[in-house]
Design a protein around this motif. Sequence first.
Motif, short mmCIF file in Angstrom:
data_model
loop_
_atom_site.label_atom_id
_atom_site.label_comp_id
_atom_site.label_asym_id
_atom_site.label_seq_id
_atom_site.Cartn_x
_atom_site.Cartn_y
_atom_site.Cartn_z
N UNK A 194 11.25 -5.43 -20.80
CA UNK A 194 11.00 -4.09 -20.27
C UNK A 194 11.19 -4.08 -18.76
N UNK A 195 11.62 -2.95 -18.26
CA UNK A 195 11.73 -2.78 -16.82
C UNK A 195 10.34 -2.64 -16.21
N UNK A 196 10.20 -3.13 -14.98
CA UNK A 196 8.94 -2.96 -14.27
C UNK A 196 9.19 -2.48 -12.85
N UNK A 197 8.16 -1.86 -12.29
CA UNK A 197 8.08 -1.55 -10.87
C UNK A 197 6.88 -2.30 -10.32
N UNK A 198 7.06 -2.93 -9.16
CA UNK A 198 5.99 -3.68 -8.52
C UNK A 198 5.78 -3.10 -7.12
N UNK A 199 4.55 -2.58 -6.89
CA UNK A 199 4.23 -2.04 -5.58
C UNK A 199 2.93 -2.67 -5.08
N UNK A 200 2.34 -2.10 -4.06
CA UNK A 200 1.14 -2.68 -3.46
C UNK A 200 -0.04 -2.70 -4.42
N UNK A 201 0.01 -1.89 -5.47
CA UNK A 201 -1.09 -1.86 -6.44
C UNK A 201 -0.85 -2.77 -7.63
N UNK A 202 0.33 -3.38 -7.73
CA UNK A 202 0.60 -4.30 -8.83
C UNK A 202 1.80 -3.89 -9.65
N UNK A 203 1.93 -4.51 -10.83
CA UNK A 203 3.04 -4.25 -11.75
C UNK A 203 2.79 -2.97 -12.54
N UNK A 204 3.86 -2.22 -12.78
CA UNK A 204 3.84 -1.03 -13.64
C UNK A 204 5.02 -1.15 -14.58
#
Length: 340
Positions: A115-125
Amino acid sequence: MKLKSWVRFAAPVVAALSVAVLAQPAQAASRIAWRPTVLPMPSGGYQGVVTGSDGKGEYTGTVTVNGVQSVVSWRNGQPVVRGVPEGYEAALAEDENPAGVVVGTTHDYDTRVSRAFVLDATGFHVKEIPAGYDYVYGVAINTRGDVLGRAMHFSGNTGTDAAVLWRAEGGAPVLVPSAPDTSYVRDLDEDGTLLFDSGNSSTLWKDGGIRRVSPSPASQGWGYAIRNGVVVGTRIWGGVEQAVRWASPDAEPVGLAGGARALSVNKVGLTTGLVPNPSGPVIVGNAIAWRTTTQGEVRGPSGYSTFEASIAADDGSLAGFAAHDTNGNGSVPVVWRLTP
């Protein structure tokens, strides 16, 4: 804004690096030169590559840490292990935007789910898999936060693939099924335009409309990356690959001296790519760069025969990897900066 990487990781197997040759053609002493710095590995780290940058000094990529392919960011030159989403066994970074948001792909080898993920300052999505598909890879993210993915089926039949666009403002993902004009999605521009392979050429898709990127006067040519309407890639010219740049989708392609493929372009036109392999017409060699169309020199780290700078960052640096052999064994993350 995909800072395009030629490195490709096959899921769910271990990463495989692009083929390169052992030497780069001699460069004129007066050419602009980018000098390499090998980035340090985290504790337990092995086999690393940079695949994205925020253009402000942070670089992000994938490192095998204690046997697990993990997302790692380098901040102030030091590695920060970002890890893997909970419940998954590997995570591979693919791109990073100026806000420091990373996109990539995470794998669960037991269930064969990717699955694709997005990782930002709050963690993985982790993104949901679109209905009717079995898995989806993360491909690119632009400045405003649109995310591009590639949805696929277990059968591996590329004719049933689809590009997936998650718009930054939210809403249901936009699916662009594979078709003759949209056979394989490559990249994402700042305005949400998608760059596709289309037979012997490339096309641009935006809000359902299609524009062709012509390779003329060559008969074949493909874009690998797009930024602010500038497309870079390769064409078949005189029977061999030649790196090219389209100043706009409607412009005639301009050959980039000394290059076989152009892989990434930044917001002001800095482009990075690969030189031809002198021993064959198709397999490419080590790194090269251009300021718009002015050829520069990318020097390999001492002791490494293979090096690929597949990221042209907005701060004028380049990034990628170096290795001891053409298979990428023991690869290390590398950043290149202009000679003072």
